[in-house]
Enzyme design. Sequence first.
Site, PDB file in Angstrom:
ATOM      1  N   GLY A 290      15.268 -32.230 -10.642  1.00 24.97           N
ATOM      2  CA  GLY A 290      14.128 -32.942 -11.504  1.00 24.97           C
ATOM      3  C   GLY A 290      13.947 -34.386 -10.864  1.00 24.97           C
ATOM      4  O   GLY A 290      14.397 -34.645  -9.730  1.00 24.97           O
ATOM      5  N   ILE A 291      13.784 -35.368 -11.462  1.00 22.26           N
ATOM      6  CA  ILE A 291      13.876 -36.844 -11.399  1.00 22.26           C
ATOM      7  C   ILE A 291      14.956 -37.495 -12.155  1.00 22.26           C
ATOM      8  O   ILE A 291      15.308 -37.254 -13.163  1.00 22.26           O
ATOM      9  CB  ILE A 291      12.532 -37.640 -11.567  1.00 22.26           C
ATOM     10  CG1 ILE A 291      12.079 -37.394 -13.247  1.00 22.26           C
ATOM     11  CG2 ILE A 291      11.219 -36.927 -10.854  1.00 22.26           C
ATOM     12  CD1 ILE A 291      10.809 -37.999 -13.447  1.00 22.26           C
ATOM     13  N   GLU A 313      10.182 -27.163  -9.880  1.00 25.14           N
ATOM     14  CA  GLU A 313       9.185 -27.244 -10.961  1.00 25.14           C
ATOM     15  C   GLU A 313       8.454 -28.684 -10.534  1.00 25.14           C
ATOM     16  O   GLU A 313       7.374 -28.891 -10.851  1.00 25.14           O
ATOM     17  CB  GLU A 313       9.637 -27.215 -12.297  1.00 25.14           C
ATOM     18  CG  GLU A 313      10.585 -28.451 -12.764  1.00 25.14           C
ATOM     19  CD  GLU A 313      10.901 -28.155 -14.117  1.00 25.14           C
ATOM     20  OE1 GLU A 313      11.071 -26.902 -14.425  1.00 25.14           O
ATOM     21  OE2 GLU A 313      11.445 -28.929 -14.786  1.00 25.14           O
TER      22      GLU A 313
END
Length: 507
Positions: A290-291, A313
């Site tokens: 993710g971030i 994603e």
Amino acid sequence: MHPLLSYCGGVGVMRLFRNGFLGSTKSTIWQTFRGFSSSGIHHETELSGVENGKRQEREIQRYGTISRVSEPFYAIPGREPKVVSADEAVTVVKSGDNVFVQGVAATPTPLLEALCRWAKKANLKKVRLHHIHTEGPLPHLKPEFEGVFRDNSLFMGANVREAVNAGKADYTPVFLSEIPSLFRSGAIPLDVAFVHTTPPDNHGYVSLGTSVDCTRAALEMAKHKVAIVNPRMPYTFGDSFVHISQLDYLVQEEFELFQLEAKPPNAVQERIGHWIATHLVEDGACLQMGIGAIPNAVLSKLRNHKDLGVHTEMFSDGLIDLVECGAVTNSKKAINPGRIVSGFLLGTRKLYDFVDRNPLITMHDIAFTNNPVVIAKNSKVTAINSAIEVDLTGQVVSDSIGTKLYSGVGGQVDFIRGASLSQGGKPIIALPSTTSSGISRIVNFAHPGGGVVTTRAHVYYVVTEWGICELHGKNLRERALALISVAHPDHREALEKAAFERGLLNQ
């Protein structure tokens, strides 16, 4: 010539004028590009073995069997959108409507502001807005619009947490991979979709840019479709293409997308990144991340790895250096080999320029990117996800802090499960051992009200700054001991005592 059409350029402009934005249906330029299906899912894949191919096709095809109002890729002969102001475009919204709002970097703020003005003028009531994570202020959440709008987050950002926890907005827990099916099945019927696109190309196609995710499904099902056309939106490939004849209103505005500047990892996050990069990420691994500080800390330590792939994603700026130094080649992937697969993006202008018209990046429907069966077709899938707390049996709380809702289910379970089914895969939960105030995040019991997103049966690896513990195949006693070993030393004695009292350890 309308200024919007100037973006189409040259011969493309003449075709758009002559054929009402469309061109002849006999022309090959309006035929579907190879690799796209009516489900909006890209099939350019390479699979090993006939049976694997059949299994994947069965799983993917089920997304193509659901009826939809329209397939946004195809041109509709004789139809063109109206080019209007934001204030005119939003007049399509009526009381009681369900409105989809594209999210993340593509949040169409000018449309939301115009919608609030229209709501006052038209005396709208009970309009529901549905979205995943959004960026920036949400004007419809102001107290003056109570009873006018009801916000429903399918994944929460910071801008809606207060309203959700105060009971003034809603949160729907759902796997990210299943959000498109909420629209396609009619579980959430959509009257209007607000989206944010590039200007049209020579063939009349706009790109959804940074956010395909569940936006494509919303465009398939919404009765009315409104698009902000912004030259600052990067043009991305994959499932991002929409023909302008599928849209009802185009609003021409130029403004910068929302950006997220990554903060440098602190010492704890650096140590977590070191454990993961050094001991869990292999050469040839296919990454999902993710971030945030921990993913960035991991990525910063992978420059000497070889033949990494990305099927995720979402991603942010941290990936760019790994591409440029040659660590990411995507050469070992079975799904979209050679390309980075993602559903949405959030970062700085550097990221948006990097993905603009870059064939290395392919953006897809989240029902495809987050399908565990699709994910598992790649080998060595290494999924790195965060948590708020983990209890001594391995239950992972990720969407809430006690009763306070924080984010959402998201794609964590999609990728944890996909990685666990992948040959050589590694599903990873990473978190600091304590909160900023020194409270242990390895806990005897989850705080009352905390939502278990990933079950104890799903968890393989838990990583803190104190090390890695592997839980897969371990009984509850072994799990408790392993988790205590990666808890902060200041809390280990108390956790051990609690585990004895709970009966997890022998007296």
